[in-house]
Enzyme design. Structure first.
Site, PDB file in Angstrom:
ATOM      1  N   LEU A   1      58.209 -19.850  21.551  1.00 22.96           N
ATOM      2  CA  LEU A   1      59.093 -18.694  21.630  1.00 22.96           C
ATOM      3  C   LEU A   1      60.022 -18.871  22.836  1.00 22.96           C
ATOM      4  CD1 LEU A   1      59.471 -15.799  20.321  1.00 22.96           C
ATOM      5  CD2 LEU A   1      58.239 -14.985  22.347  1.00 22.96           C
TER       6      LEU A   1
ATOM      7  N   HIS B   1      57.013  -9.993  -3.367  1.00 21.95           N
ATOM      8  CA  HIS B   1      57.428 -10.994  -2.400  1.00 21.95           C
ATOM      9  C   HIS B   1      58.945 -11.014  -2.210  1.00 21.95           C
ATOM     10  CE1 HIS B   1      53.305 -12.367  -2.817  1.00 21.95           C
ATOM     11  NE2 HIS B   1      53.503 -13.218  -1.814  1.00 21.95           N
TER      12      HIS B   1
ATOM     13  N   ARG C   1      54.890  -3.415  -3.362  1.00 19.94           N
ATOM     14  CA  ARG C   1      54.600  -4.787  -2.954  1.00 19.94           C
ATOM     15  C   ARG C   1      55.227  -5.800  -3.912  1.00 19.94           C
ATOM     16  NH1 ARG C   1      51.198  -9.109  -3.376  1.00 19.94           N
ATOM     17  NH2 ARG C   1      50.477 -10.027  -1.414  1.00 19.94           N
TER      18      ARG C   1
ATOM     19  N   TYR D   1      59.541  -8.311  16.179  1.00 19.89           N
ATOM     20  CA  TYR D   1      59.318  -7.355  17.253  1.00 19.89           C
ATOM     21  C   TYR D   1      59.766  -7.940  18.580  1.00 19.89           C
ATOM     22  CZ  TYR D   1      55.327  -9.920  19.230  1.00 19.89           C
ATOM     23  OH  TYR D   1      54.548 -10.865  19.840  1.00 19.89           O
TER      24      TYR D   1
ATOM     25  N   LYS E   1      60.138 -14.177  16.826  1.00 18.34           N
ATOM     26  CA  LYS E   1      59.084 -13.249  17.259  1.00 18.34           C
ATOM     27  C   LYS E   1      58.685 -12.360  16.079  1.00 18.34           C
ATOM     28  CE  LYS E   1      57.929 -10.827  21.569  1.00 18.34           C
ATOM     29  NZ  LYS E   1      56.951 -11.805  22.078  1.00 18.34           N
TER      30      LYS E   1
ATOM     31  N   GLU F   1      52.574 -23.543  23.645  1.00 14.50           N
ATOM     32  CA  GLU F   1      52.630 -22.291  24.412  1.00 14.50           C
ATOM     33  C   GLU F   1      51.269 -21.633  24.350  1.00 14.50           C
ATOM     34  OE1 GLU F   1      55.569 -19.809  22.552  1.00 14.50           O
ATOM     35  OE2 GLU F   1      54.572 -19.840  20.602  1.00 14.50           O
TER      36      GLU F   1
ATOM     37  N   ARG G   1      67.236 -11.344  21.976  1.00 13.33           N
ATOM     38  CA  ARG G   1      66.206 -12.084  21.246  1.00 13.33           C
ATOM     39  C   ARG G   1      65.785 -11.331  19.988  1.00 13.33           C
ATOM     40  NH1 ARG G   1      60.781 -13.741  24.351  1.00 13.33           N
ATOM     41  NH2 ARG G   1      60.456 -11.477  24.275  1.00 13.33           N
TER      42      ARG G   1
END
Length: 280
Positions: free
Chosen positions: A200, A102, A100, A33, A144, A176, A52
């Protein structure tokens, strides 16, 4: 609209949006995101956030069917549909929709966006109170991703203590915050942690560095410890919504306040940049 949600072409109010149960963000947090702010329907530092965002997608092997320009145009168009002068703009992509499992193959990425009014505060006077905590997050902090459980738990603890943010550290090396970068001013030098897998690459961090250089303030992208942070002349918390926030307290200890001149120079430079870029 008072607020807006977008999912793969559908647009509704946020409270009305429906997302497929098998979206992989639901089971695995399998997505990335980005987020920023907008004023006067102008999205702040949009190109940086798109860069980014696409870099995050590449690092986790998510393939999109839209370009940076197409997503930028969509975000700009959607922002114009919200009836507010100041808004928060959030966008994410998940790997796709499937039962679902992996492993994955041949999935179409899901694009989700929401935009909601948010009062922006570019304040010279606000001071932030923080706490420190060991950084138990994984080694993908430079991406992110949607995997934010440690950040959520640490932020909740801070909120319950009446604090604003959390400073993570790994064996006393500051990394951070839960949703911000952290930097210091010491002996006239702006110091911030280097870009590695533990932090980040913050957009506000980038522009703090550029502002420092433009103002003739020396810059050092080197690690610093918790004790060095506490002894700094100023401690600066930075994010899109708070590009240069002054910290006054960490773990109940008064900090900063010893280089107000340089701090004010940085704040003035960054706030003027924001208002200039988002002017009508």
């Amino acid at each position: 609209m008072k607020d807006l949600a977008y999912y793969n072409g559908s647009i509704t109010r946020i409270s009305e949006m429906m997302v497929p149960f098998n979206d992989r963000s639901h089971f695995f947090g399998d997505g990335v995101y980005d987020a920023t702010i907008a004023r006067n329907h102008v999205i702040f530092k949009l190109s940086d956030h798109l860069e980014r965002f696409f870099n995050s997608m590449a690092l986790v092997d998510i393939q999109s069917d839209f370009s940076k320009d197409e997503l930028g145009d969509l975000l700009t168009d959607l922002t114009a549909q919200v009836d507010a002068d100041e808004v928060f703009v959030y966008f994410q992509v998940s790997r796709g929709t499937a039962l679902r499992n992996h492993t994955y193959h041949d999935l179409k990425a899901n694009l989700a966006i929401y935009i909601t009014p948010e009062k922006l505060e570019m304040s010279f006077d606000k001071r932030f109170k923080l706490m420190t905590t060991p950084d138990y997050r994984f080694e993908f902090c430079h991406i992110k991703t949607l995997n934010l459980l440690p950040n959520v738990l640490a932020s909740q603890e801070a909120a319950q203590r009446g604090l604003d943010e959390v400073v993570f550290h790994r064996n006393q090396r500051v990394t951070e915050c839960a949703h911000s970068n952290i930097s210091i001013l010491k002996d006239g030098v702006f110091q911030t942690a280097p870009l590695d897998r533990w932090i980040l690459p913050g957009i506000a961090r980038k522009y703090l560095i550029l502002a420092s250089k433009a103002l003739g303030i020396a810059v050092s992208e080197t690690p610093f410890t918790v004790s060095e942070m506490l002894a700094a002349d100023e401690i600066i918390m930075s994010s899109s919504g708070t590009p240069c926030g002054a910290v006054s307290e960490i773990d109940g200890q008064a900090v900063g306040g010893r280089d107000p001149g340089r701090l004010r120079q940085l704040q003035t430079f960054l706030y003027q940049d924001f208002y200039a870029e988002t002017a009508i």
